[in-house]
Design a protein around this motif. Structure first.
Motif, PDB file in Angstrom:
ATOM      1  N   ARG A   1     -86.631 -17.425  97.486  1.00  0.00           N
ATOM      2  CA  ARG A   1     -87.186 -17.279  99.075  1.00  0.00           C
ATOM      3  C   ARG A   1     -86.366 -16.358  99.549  1.00  0.00           C
ATOM      4  NH1 ARG A   1     -90.839 -20.358 101.947  1.00  0.00           N
ATOM      5  NH2 ARG A   1     -91.883 -22.140 100.624  1.00  0.00           N
ATOM      6  N   PHE A   2     -84.962 -16.547  99.442  1.00  0.00           N
ATOM      7  CA  PHE A   2     -83.843 -15.593  99.982  1.00  0.00           C
ATOM      8  C   PHE A   2     -83.013 -15.268  98.916  1.00  0.00           C
ATOM      9  CE2 PHE A   2     -85.122 -19.704 102.355  1.00  0.00           C
ATOM     10  CZ  PHE A   2     -85.521 -18.845 103.479  1.00  0.00           C
ATOM     11  N   PRO A   3     -83.093 -14.273  98.240  1.00  0.00           N
ATOM     12  CA  PRO A   3     -82.204 -13.497  97.358  1.00  0.00           C
ATOM     13  C   PRO A   3     -80.886 -13.128  97.838  1.00  0.00           C
ATOM     14  CG  PRO A   3     -84.543 -12.777  97.186  1.00  0.00           C
ATOM     15  CD  PRO A   3     -84.286 -13.291  98.385  1.00  0.00           C
ATOM     16  N   ASP A   4     -80.869 -12.706  99.165  1.00  0.00           N
ATOM     17  CA  ASP A   4     -79.733 -12.502  99.837  1.00  0.00           C
ATOM     18  C   ASP A   4     -79.230 -13.758 100.231  1.00  0.00           C
ATOM     19  OD1 ASP A   4     -77.413 -11.105 100.803  1.00  0.00           O
ATOM     20  OD2 ASP A   4     -78.531 -10.368 102.630  1.00  0.00           O
ATOM     21  N   SER A   5     -78.449 -14.539  99.712  1.00  0.00           N
ATOM     22  CA  SER A   5     -78.063 -15.885 100.333  1.00  0.00           C
ATOM     23  C   SER A   5     -76.879 -16.210  99.575  1.00  0.00           C
ATOM     24  CB  SER A   5     -79.302 -16.743  99.950  1.00  0.00           C
ATOM     25  OG  SER A   5     -79.410 -16.960  98.600  1.00  0.00           O
TER      26      SER A   5
ATOM     27  N   ALA B   1     -68.278  -7.495  96.134  1.00  0.00           N
ATOM     28  CA  ALA B   1     -67.979  -5.995  95.823  1.00  0.00           C
ATOM     29  C   ALA B   1     -69.224  -5.335  95.729  1.00  0.00           C
ATOM     30  CB  ALA B   1     -67.323  -5.734  94.529  1.00  0.00           C
ATOM     31  N   SER B   2     -70.615  -5.931  95.356  1.00  0.00           N
ATOM     32  CA  SER B   2     -71.771  -5.355  95.358  1.00  0.00           C
ATOM     33  C   SER B   2     -72.127  -5.016  96.729  1.00  0.00           C
ATOM     34  CB  SER B   2     -72.598  -6.287  94.463  1.00  0.00           C
ATOM     35  OG  SER B   2     -73.023  -7.556  95.142  1.00  0.00           O
ATOM     36  N   LEU B   3     -71.623  -5.820  97.760  1.00  0.00           N
ATOM     37  CA  LEU B   3     -72.071  -5.510  99.058  1.00  0.00           C
ATOM     38  C   LEU B   3     -71.396  -4.436  99.875  1.00  0.00           C
ATOM     39  CD1 LEU B   3     -72.277  -9.198 100.226  1.00  0.00           C
ATOM     40  CD2 LEU B   3     -74.014  -7.964  99.637  1.00  0.00           C
ATOM     41  N   VAL B   4     -70.386  -3.773  99.179  1.00  0.00           N
ATOM     42  CA  VAL B   4     -69.509  -2.778  99.837  1.00  0.00           C
ATOM     43  C   VAL B   4     -70.570  -1.381  99.919  1.00  0.00           C
ATOM     44  CG1 VAL B   4     -67.749  -1.029  99.824  1.00  0.00           C
ATOM     45  CG2 VAL B   4     -67.450  -3.378  98.998  1.00  0.00           C
ATOM     46  N   GLY B   5     -70.882  -1.000 101.358  1.00  0.00           N
ATOM     47  CA  GLY B   5     -71.627   0.169 101.690  1.00  0.00           C
ATOM     48  C   GLY B   5     -72.822  -0.123 102.471  1.00  0.00           C
ATOM     49  N   ARG B   6     -73.048  -1.560 102.468  1.00  0.00           N
ATOM     50  CA  ARG B   6     -73.991  -2.066 103.110  1.00  0.00           C
ATOM     51  C   ARG B   6     -73.924  -2.060 104.477  1.00  0.00           C
ATOM     52  NH1 ARG B   6     -76.634  -7.378 100.793  1.00  0.00           N
ATOM     53  NH2 ARG B   6     -77.521  -7.360 102.754  1.00  0.00           N
ATOM     54  N   THR B   7     -74.946  -2.129 105.515  1.00  0.00           N
ATOM     55  CA  THR B   7     -74.910  -2.220 106.777  1.00  0.00           C
ATOM     56  C   THR B   7     -75.298  -3.654 107.276  1.00  0.00           C
ATOM     57  OG1 THR B   7     -75.116   0.070 107.586  1.00  0.00           O
ATOM     58  CG2 THR B   7     -75.669  -1.631 109.108  1.00  0.00           C
ATOM     59  N   GLU B   8     -74.511  -4.590 107.939  1.00  0.00           N
ATOM     60  CA  GLU B   8     -74.714  -5.956 108.115  1.00  0.00           C
ATOM     61  C   GLU B   8     -74.645  -6.157 109.440  1.00  0.00           C
ATOM     62  OE1 GLU B   8     -75.554  -8.282 105.922  1.00  0.00           O
ATOM     63  OE2 GLU B   8     -74.812  -7.381 103.994  1.00  0.00           O
ATOM     64  N   ALA B   9     -75.702  -7.244 109.956  1.00  0.00           N
ATOM     65  CA  ALA B   9     -75.665  -7.500 111.481  1.00  0.00           C
ATOM     66  C   ALA B   9     -74.888  -8.851 111.297  1.00  0.00           C
ATOM     67  CB  ALA B   9     -76.896  -7.925 111.944  1.00  0.00           C
ATOM     68  N   ILE B  10     -73.917  -8.878 112.067  1.00  0.00           N
ATOM     69  CA  ILE B  10     -73.051 -10.162 112.222  1.00  0.00           C
ATOM     70  C   ILE B  10     -72.792 -10.809 113.572  1.00  0.00           C
ATOM     71  CG2 ILE B  10     -71.708  -9.320 110.266  1.00  0.00           C
ATOM     72  CD1 ILE B  10     -69.426  -8.915 112.223  1.00  0.00           C
ATOM     73  N   ILE B  11     -72.513 -11.984 113.652  1.00  0.00           N
ATOM     74  CA  ILE B  11     -72.189 -12.715 114.788  1.00  0.00           C
ATOM     75  C   ILE B  11     -70.708 -13.299 114.689  1.00  0.00           C
ATOM     76  CG2 ILE B  11     -73.068 -15.009 113.974  1.00  0.00           C
ATOM     77  CD1 ILE B  11     -73.730 -15.685 116.845  1.00  0.00           C
ATOM     78  N   PHE B  12     -69.819 -12.987 115.501  1.00  0.00           N
ATOM     79  CA  PHE B  12     -68.462 -12.871 115.796  1.00  0.00           C
ATOM     80  C   PHE B  12     -68.407 -14.482 115.883  1.00  0.00           C
ATOM     81  CE2 PHE B  12     -68.538  -8.606 116.908  1.00  0.00           C
ATOM     82  CZ  PHE B  12     -67.719  -8.051 115.625  1.00  0.00           C
ATOM     83  N   ALA B  13     -67.280 -14.994 115.187  1.00  0.00           N
ATOM     84  CA  ALA B  13     -67.437 -16.666 115.026  1.00  0.00           C
ATOM     85  C   ALA B  13     -65.883 -17.046 115.268  1.00  0.00           C
ATOM     86  CB  ALA B  13     -67.805 -17.232 113.629  1.00  0.00           C
ATOM     87  N   GLU B  14     -64.889 -16.441 115.012  1.00  0.00           N
ATOM     88  CA  GLU B  14     -63.492 -17.051 114.969  1.00  0.00           C
ATOM     89  C   GLU B  14     -62.770 -15.646 115.111  1.00  0.00           C
ATOM     90  OE1 GLU B  14     -61.774 -18.889 111.590  1.00  0.00           O
ATOM     91  OE2 GLU B  14     -63.991 -18.573 110.975  1.00  0.00           O
TER      92      GLU B  14
END
Length: 408
Positions: free
Chosen positions: A268-272, A349-362
Motif C-alpha cells: 500500500r505504501f512503498p515509500d514508508s 542514500a537512495s533518497l538524495v536528490g528527492r524533493t520532500e514535503a516536511i513538517i518541522f518537529a524539533e
C-alpha cells in the motif's frame, strides 16, 4: 494524586518508551494546570517527578541510582513502570511512588481534559494501559496490568486541545496500540478515523503495535493511512525471526504472520518506514534461530531496528533463565547492528536528490531544525524554522539515521 500548593515548583525527568514519557508529561502538565511551576534544576524544586523504565536490569539499576541521587536534593515522586515492581525498595524518606491503583486512574479520568501548559514535556497521547499479551519475558506486562482503553471521545478531545496549543504532530502511544479497544469494542481504526475527522492540518503517528493484534485490524487500519495526514510509519516488533523461539516467548504469532502484515503495508505504501524490535540472545536462541532472524531482516529490510540483549526480569516466566554466553550475544548483536546499518544507509542514500514535503518537529544541534517527511524519516535542515511549520526541501545528503535537507 499528589496534593500541591499554588506555585509549587516541579522538576521532571522521564525515561524509557514513548508511552512512559507521554504519561509523565501529561501528569506534570496536569499539575501545572493546577498552579505548579516547572523548573530546570532539581535544586530549585519543591518536588521532582521521575518517569521510570525497567525493561532490562541495567535500566532498572540506572533508575534506582538516579532516584537516590535526586532524593538527596528534593522530594521525589516516582511514576512509570518501576513502582509496580520495586515499590518496596523505593518508598520512604524523600521518595513517594505512584501506586498501581493510582496509575490505573490515569486512564479512568485523571488524564482526561488535561490542559497542555508546557509543550516541551508533551510526548504524546496515551490511549490504553496494559496489553492483551502474556509474553514469557516481559516485565512491562506485569507492571502495566490488563488492558484498559480510554474512550474515543476523550482522546479526540485531547487531540483538539493539542492542536489549539499549536502542536501539530500527534503521537498515539501505548504498550500496544493495536490492542486499543479490545476491552470496549471500539478498535484502533475507529479511533484513527475519528481523529482524522477533525478538520485541521496536522500529522498523526500511530505508535507500536504487536503483530498478534495488528493482524486483526491491518486491512481496516491501513485504509485510514491513505489520509495524507497519517505518517506512513509502522512500528511492528517481531523480536525473533524463528518460530520456535517465538513459541518459547509466547508471542502468539508466527514469522509468516509478521511478514504478511509488512507485505500488506509495503504494497500500500512503498515509500514508508518499518520499525521493528529484536531480542538478541533469548535463552533458547541458537545459531539456527539467529540465522533465521538475519534472513528475516534481509527479506523485510526494516529502516529502524531496536536491538536489545535478553535480560531475564523478576515476576516473569523467564526469570532465572540462562542467557547464551556473553561473547556469543555480543557477536550476534554486532552482526545484527551491522546489517541494520547497511540497510538503513542504503535506503537513506537512495533518497538524495528527492524533493520532500516536511513538517518541522524539533530543534536540532548546532542551529539546525529537524523535520519529518511523510514516512516519518528525520530531515535535518540548517537554520532555525518555526516548529510545526511546513516546507519543501531538497534532500542533499544522508547518514545511516537521518536525511539532510535544503529548503527550496
Amino acid at each position: 494524586m499528589l496534593g500541591i500548593l499554588s506555585r509549587m515548583r516541579i522538576y521532571v525527568e522521564s525515561y524509557g518508551c514513548t508511552l512512559n514519557r507521554a504519561e509523565t508529561g501529561l501528569y506534570v502538565n496536569r499539575l501545572l494546570s493546577e498552579g505548579a511551576e516547572l523548573v530546570q534544576r532539581p535544586e530549585e524544586a519543591d518536588i521532582g517527578v521521575i518517569g521510570t523504565c525497567v525493561v532490562i536490569r541495567h535500566t532498572e539499576e540506572k533508575m534506582l541510582r538516579r532516584i537516590e541521587e535526586l532524593s538527596s536534593k528534593v522530594r521525589v515522586k516516582v511514576t512509570g513502570c518501576l513502582p509496580a515492581v520495586s515499590a518496596g525498595q523505593l518508598e520512604g524518606g524523600a521518595v513517594e511512588v505512584l501506586k498501581p491503583r493510582e496509575a490505573r486512574s490515569l486512564y479512568t479520568g485523571y488524564l482526561d481534559d488535561v490542559e497542555i501548559r508546557e509543550a516541551s514535556i508533551f510526548e504524546g497521547i496515551p490511549i490504553n494501559q496494559g496489553c492483551t499479551g502474556s509474553c514469557s519475558y516481559c516485565i512491562s506486562r506485569v507492571s502495566r496490568g490488563k488492558l484498559l482503553s480510554r474512550p474515543v471521545e476523550k482522546i479526540v478531545k485531547q487531540v483538539e486541545m493539542q492542536l489549539e496549543r499549536g502542536i501539530r504532530e500527534i503521537r498515539l502511544t501505548s504498550l500496544d496500540t493495536a490492542a486499543y479497544g479490545k476491552d470496549t469494542g471500539h478498535r484502533l481504526p475507529e479511533l484513527v478515523a475519528a481523529i482524522l475527522r477533525i478538520p485541521k492540518d496536522f500529522r498523526l503517528r500511530v505508535g507500536m503495535m504487536e503483530p498478534k493484534n495488528a493482524g486483526e485490524i491491518a486491512e481496516e487500519l491501513f485504509r485510514t493511512y491513505s489520509d495524507p495526514r497519517v505518517f506512513r510509519f509502522l512500528h511492528l516488533p517481531v523480536q525473533s525471526g524463528d518460530d520456535r523461539v517465538l513459541r518459547d516467548m509466547n508471542r502468539e504469532y508466527t514469522v509468516s504472520d509478521f511478514e504478511r502484515i509488512v507485505r500488506m503495508f509495503r504494497e500500500r505504501f512503498p515509500d514508508s518506514t518499518l520499525s521493528t524490535d529484536i531480542i538478541c540472545g533469548y535463552h533458547s536462541d541458537d545459531e539456527e534461530s539467529f540465522e533465521n532472524t538475519v534472513r528475516l531482516i534481509e527479506r523485510t529490510e526494516p529502516e529502524i531496528i531496536n536491538i536489545t540483549r535478553f535480560s531475564p526480569r523478576p515476576f516473569t516466566k523467564d526469570f532465572g533463565s540462562k542467557t547464551p554466553p556473553s561473547n556469543v550475544m555480543g557477536r550476534w548483536s554486532r552482526a545484527l547492528t551491522e546489517l541494520h546499518r547497511e540497510i538503513s544507509a542504503r535506503k537513506m542514500a537512495s533518497l538524495v536528490g528527492r524533493t520532500e514535503a516536511i513538517i518541522f518537529a524539533e530543534r536540532g544541534k548546532q542551529g539546525t531544525t529537524v523535520g519529518r517527511d511523510s514516512a516519518y524519516r528525520p530531515v535535518v535542515v540548517p537554520g532555525e524554522y518555526p516548529l510545526y511549520g511546513e516546507a519543501q526541501v531538497e534532500v542533499v545528503d544522508s547518514t545511516e539515521t537521518y536525511l539532510v535537507g535544503r529548503v527550496i
